[in-house]
Design an enzyme around this catalytic site. Sequence first.
Site, PDB file in Angstrom:
ATOM      1  CB  SER A 191      34.215  35.395  40.572  1.00 53.66           C
ATOM      2  OG  SER A 191      34.108  36.328  39.418  1.00 53.66           O
ATOM      3  CG  ASP A 348      41.443  37.010  37.601  1.00 54.20           C
ATOM      4  OD1 ASP A 348      40.756  37.932  36.896  1.00 54.20           O
ATOM      5  OD2 ASP A 348      41.108  36.958  38.606  1.00 54.20           O
ATOM      6  CG  HIS A 378      38.183  35.362  36.600  1.00 55.55           C
ATOM      7  ND1 HIS A 378      38.244  36.190  37.740  1.00 55.55           N
ATOM      8  CD2 HIS A 378      36.543  35.331  36.529  1.00 55.55           C
ATOM      9  CE1 HIS A 378      37.140  36.078  38.520  1.00 55.55           C
ATOM     10  NE2 HIS A 378      36.186  35.809  37.492  1.00 55.55           N
TER      11      HIS A 378
END
Length: 408
Positions: A191, A348, A378
Amino acid sequence: MKVQSALLTAISVFTAYYVYTPLPSTVSEPWKLMLLDATFRCAQDVSNLAHYVGLSHHLRVLNFVSNYFDKHDPISSGHMKVTDTVFDGVEVRIFEPTTEPSGTLKRSIIYIHGGGWALGSARTRSYDNLCRKVSEDVNAVVVSVEYRLVPDVHFPTPLDDAFTATKYFLSPEVLEKYSIDPDRIAISGDSAGGNLAAAVCQQIAGDPNVTIKPKLQALIYPVLQMLDFNTPSYQQNRDMPIVSRFVMIKFWLDYLNVSHTFAHSLEVNNHTSLDVSETLSLRELLNWHSLLPLSFKKDYKPVLQSTGNPNIIQEIPALIDRRASPLIALQETLQLLPKTYILTCEHDVLRDDGTIYARRLQEAGIDVTHDHYNDGFHGCMIFASWPTYFSVGARTRDGYIKWLKQNL
């Protein structure tokens, strides 16, 4: 009795309303994801309330709430030495397998955690568990970087911390201290940590003062650009757990130390309208019409405003800074990068960031493995153990580890 029944019914209806979120049938374990998302939204609501009444910044409260029961001391075991130390002013947690004979050169992975540049820690249970598992299974020394977080710092400080710690570790003296093979080092992150890992890799590739270069980079659902918040995945997953489009935009604005009043302009791509000359050439570097597969593009249309707010670039110059958005790096930079692993998830908003980066790297001649999970969401990789176990979390983690074992 009637009052109690009415109250119980009202509470049940409110709870169901708060928890239930329509989700695609293809997402992994949807009801479990709804509960996880409701918990996260509840923590966000508490932090926003604390911010509103002036107790503290909402991200500082959210980080405290998220980490209060999750901090993990550096616990060693019979086959794993875990220590907290400092690399040139940056805190790190190091995981060292002790199964090899003394003096044997080891593989190594520099890991940068996610959390929107504002949440998470190398010391939380989720990242401690992940790095411990990677270290054990790959039989590698893992250096987990504890960079400083928003709102105490802002761009480019988290990147500078990650680069400083990485550069320090890559020095011959430090590698010798930890018995690291200089030809078998990877940089990785998930991320926002994937954003920092990608940017660090680009900086190292172009820095003649760093003589030891990583063999691999491995990016897990990375955040890579802020020029287009209307890629197909941003449109398709705009209200998906765990990170919606609006939440991602707010993370970006907090990272850049900019008011949330700009959020709507970014959401409709006013910052990259046709009258903003600074961004026209950069948008070509992420032209998803040519860079995404048809199965991702579906029937989505580009959102490109003819007129927008040209002043946004003056107000937020980092919008066009390649250190913040590694996806808009020039091809001559990409050509210097190592063999790459990119993991993306269907559900995501960041799916297309990683997919476009994989394509651009391939066009630059880089060997890329792109693993895509159709039931993934995610952040799923850190949800691979009780009490937040998801099957897709374990599968993404195991696939990532398998690639590292085969290629590092």
